[in-house]
Write a protein that holds these residues in place. Structure first.
Motif, PDB file in Angstrom:
ATOM      1  N   PHE A  67      32.378  37.255  39.187  1.00 29.65           N
ATOM      2  CA  PHE A  67      32.920  36.779  40.454  1.00 29.65           C
ATOM      3  C   PHE A  67      34.266  36.125  40.191  1.00 29.65           C
ATOM      4  N   LEU A  68      35.297  36.630  40.852  1.00 33.10           N
ATOM      5  CA  LEU A  68      36.651  36.126  40.636  1.00 33.10           C
ATOM      6  C   LEU A  68      37.331  35.823  41.965  1.00 33.10           C
ATOM      7  N   HIS A  69      38.180  34.819  41.954  1.00 35.14           N
ATOM      8  CA  HIS A  69      39.077  34.593  43.072  1.00 35.14           C
ATOM      9  C   HIS A  69      40.292  35.486  42.846  1.00 35.14           C
ATOM     10  N   LYS A  70      41.082  35.719  43.883  1.00 36.95           N
ATOM     11  CA  LYS A  70      42.184  36.680  43.736  1.00 36.95           C
ATOM     12  C   LYS A  70      43.194  36.264  42.673  1.00 36.95           C
ATOM     13  N   ASP A  71      43.449  34.963  42.503  1.00 37.63           N
ATOM     14  CA  ASP A  71      44.374  34.532  41.455  1.00 37.63           C
ATOM     15  C   ASP A  71      43.789  34.760  40.062  1.00 37.63           C
ATOM     16  N   GLU A  72      42.480  34.584  39.923  1.00 38.61           N
ATOM     17  CA  GLU A  72      41.812  34.831  38.642  1.00 38.61           C
ATOM     18  C   GLU A  72      41.812  36.325  38.316  1.00 38.61           C
ATOM     19  N   PHE A  73      41.587  37.161  39.347  1.00 39.26           N
ATOM     20  CA  PHE A  73      41.625  38.604  39.156  1.00 39.26           C
ATOM     21  C   PHE A  73      43.010  39.038  38.682  1.00 39.26           C
ATOM     22  N   PHE A  81      46.404  46.240  33.569  1.00 37.40           N
ATOM     23  CA  PHE A  81      46.216  47.563  34.141  1.00 37.40           C
ATOM     24  C   PHE A  81      47.063  47.838  35.376  1.00 37.40           C
ATOM     25  N   GLY A  82      47.687  46.831  35.933  1.00 34.85           N
ATOM     26  CA  GLY A  82      48.503  47.028  37.120  1.00 34.85           C
ATOM     27  C   GLY A  82      47.697  47.355  38.360  1.00 34.85           C
ATOM     28  N   TYR A  83      46.442  46.920  38.435  1.00 37.35           N
ATOM     29  CA  TYR A  83      45.618  47.189  39.605  1.00 37.35           C
ATOM     30  C   TYR A  83      46.195  46.488  40.819  1.00 37.35           C
ATOM     31  N   LYS A  84      46.185  47.195  41.938  1.00 35.26           N
ATOM     32  CA  LYS A  84      46.627  46.610  43.194  1.00 35.26           C
ATOM     33  C   LYS A  84      45.554  46.894  44.234  1.00 35.26           C
ATOM     34  N   PHE A  85      44.851  45.854  44.640  1.00 33.21           N
ATOM     35  CA  PHE A  85      43.792  45.972  45.629  1.00 33.21           C
ATOM     36  C   PHE A  85      44.022  44.956  46.731  1.00 33.21           C
ATOM     37  N   GLU A  86      43.420  45.223  47.878  1.00 38.75           N
ATOM     38  CA  GLU A  86      43.323  44.217  48.931  1.00 38.75           C
ATOM     39  C   GLU A  86      42.009  43.498  48.718  1.00 38.75           C
TER      40      GLU A  86
END
Length: 126
Positions: A67-73, A81-86
């Motif tokens: 479980f991660l918050h968006k800043d932790e992710f 990896f350069g992942y970009k998600f909403e």
């Protein structure tokens, strides 16, 4: 037929980590729940504590969960990896990296912890 359990489920909240942010999120849930921006937070946690149905599922589950918050992710994955998600989103981490298991739109349409659990089971046990 044998169950296929994913390597790891990664839940990413549409909120930042930290005590101050947690307090602000709790206040937002109380005073303006219809405009709260993290449905995953809302479903898995009440104002202060973890949802009982969700906690029981999580504790009894054979899934490995992160479980991660968006800043932790962003800190853990984006630089590598350069992942970009909403967000919020539920991902599955496998041999090919991260793949979307439950989209932001789908998370935002969920109403209960039971709905999230049902969707997780449907998508991971195929």
């Amino acid at each position: 037929m044998e169950k296929k359990i994913p390597k790891r489920l990664v839940f990413v909240y549409n909120a930042n980590s930290g005590a101050r942010n947690a307090l602000m999120d709790s206040m937002h849930k109380v005073f303006s729940p219809s405009t709260y921006y993290c449905k995953l937070c809302d479903i898995t946690f009440g104002v202060v504590t973890e949802n009982r149905t969700w906690r029981k599922f999580r504790q009894q589950s054979e899934y490995q969960m992160t479980f991660l918050h968006k800043d932790e992710f962003a800190k853990k994955y984006a630089s590598k990896f350069g992942y970009k998600f909403e967000f919020p989103i539920v991902l599955v981490e496998g041999e090919k990296g991260l793949e979307v298991l439950i989209t932001t739109q789908e998370v935002n349409e969920l109403k209960t912890a039971q709905g999230l659990i049902r969707l997780l089971k449907e998508r991971t046990l195929k």
